[in-house]
Every structure is written in C-alpha cells, then in structure tokens.
Design a protein around this motif. Sequence first.
Motif, short mmCIF file in Angstrom:
data_model
loop_
_atom_site.label_atom_id
_atom_site.label_comp_id
_atom_site.label_asym_id
_atom_site.label_seq_id
_atom_site.Cartn_x
_atom_site.Cartn_y
_atom_site.Cartn_z
N THR A 7 0.83 -1.20 0.00
CA THR A 7 0.00 0.00 0.00
C THR A 7 0.87 1.25 0.00
O THR A 7 0.62 2.19 -0.75
CB THR A 7 -0.93 0.02 1.23
OG1 THR A 7 -1.75 -1.15 1.23
CG2 THR A 7 -1.83 1.25 1.23
N LEU A 8 1.89 1.27 0.84
CA LEU A 8 2.75 2.43 0.94
C LEU A 8 3.53 2.66 -0.35
O LEU A 8 3.62 3.80 -0.83
CB LEU A 8 3.73 2.26 2.12
CG LEU A 8 4.67 3.43 2.36
CD1 LEU A 8 3.89 4.71 2.65
CD2 LEU A 8 5.62 3.12 3.49
N ILE A 9 4.06 1.62 -0.96
CA ILE A 9 4.81 1.76 -2.21
C ILE A 9 3.91 2.29 -3.32
O ILE A 9 4.28 3.19 -4.08
CB ILE A 9 5.49 0.44 -2.60
CG1 ILE A 9 6.63 0.16 -1.61
CG2 ILE A 9 6.01 0.48 -4.04
CD1 ILE A 9 7.25 -1.21 -1.74
N VAL A 12 3.30 5.98 -2.67
CA VAL A 12 4.47 6.83 -2.95
C VAL A 12 4.62 7.04 -4.46
O VAL A 12 4.82 8.17 -4.92
CB VAL A 12 5.74 6.22 -2.34
CG1 VAL A 12 6.99 6.91 -2.87
CG2 VAL A 12 5.69 6.32 -0.82
N ILE A 13 4.50 5.97 -5.24
CA ILE A 13 4.62 6.09 -6.69
C ILE A 13 3.53 7.00 -7.25
O ILE A 13 3.79 7.90 -8.06
CB ILE A 13 4.60 4.71 -7.37
CG1 ILE A 13 5.88 3.94 -7.00
CG2 ILE A 13 4.45 4.83 -8.88
CD1 ILE A 13 5.86 2.47 -7.38
N TRP A 14 2.30 6.78 -6.82
CA TRP A 14 1.17 7.59 -7.29
C TRP A 14 1.40 9.06 -6.94
O TRP A 14 1.18 9.95 -7.77
CB TRP A 14 -0.13 7.08 -6.66
CG TRP A 14 -1.32 7.91 -7.01
CD1 TRP A 14 -1.97 8.79 -6.21
CD2 TRP A 14 -2.00 7.93 -8.27
NE1 TRP A 14 -3.02 9.36 -6.88
CE2 TRP A 14 -3.06 8.85 -8.15
CE3 TRP A 14 -1.81 7.26 -9.47
CZ2 TRP A 14 -3.93 9.11 -9.20
CZ3 TRP A 14 -2.68 7.53 -10.51
CH2 TRP A 14 -3.72 8.45 -10.37
N GLY A 47 -2.08 14.26 0.15
CA GLY A 47 -2.57 13.15 -0.67
C GLY A 47 -1.99 11.81 -0.26
O GLY A 47 -2.71 10.81 -0.20
N LEU A 48 -0.71 11.77 0.03
CA LEU A 48 -0.07 10.51 0.45
C LEU A 48 -0.68 10.00 1.75
O LEU A 48 -1.03 8.83 1.86
CB LEU A 48 1.44 10.72 0.61
CG LEU A 48 2.23 9.51 1.11
CD1 LEU A 48 2.15 8.35 0.13
CD2 LEU A 48 3.68 9.88 1.36
N THR A 49 -0.82 10.88 2.69
CA THR A 49 -1.38 10.50 3.99
C THR A 49 -2.81 9.97 3.86
O THR A 49 -3.13 8.89 4.36
CB THR A 49 -1.35 11.69 4.96
OG1 THR A 49 0.01 12.14 5.09
CG2 THR A 49 -1.89 11.31 6.33
#
Length: 68
Positions: A7-9, A12-14, A47-49
């Motif tokens: 999910t985190l990867i 981060v890419i998005w 957005g990431l959070t």
Amino acid sequence: MERPKRTLIKAVIWNLMGLIIMALVGLAMTGSATVGGAMALINTAIGLTTYVIYERIWSRIRWGTQHG
C-alpha cells in the motif's frame, strides 16, 4: 489482503506522479517554481497520507471481494 508495505509503495509512486504534475501546474499558474513547488509538496503530503489511510481501511472491508 494487501500488505501495508505494498500500500505504501503504491501510494508513494502515485504521489510522485502527482507531485510532478502539480509542480508543473503550479508553475504554469503562478509563474514561480518556488510557489508551484511548495503547492505541490503540500498537496503531495496531504494526498499521500489520506491515500494510505483510505487504502488500509478498504483492505479490511470484505464487501465486493472473492475468496478461494
């Protein structure tokens, strides 16, 4: 179920893609790389959070999934 690391990867890419796009839009709208970059960084952090939280919540919801 998706693991937290995946999910985190994905997030981060998005968000890196979004960071680049937002920085370009900010630059185009303001004429300032500094202001555009700051806008992009703030947007990306938010957005990431929210994306990670959203994905982790949905990973616990079984509705609409198939098992076995």
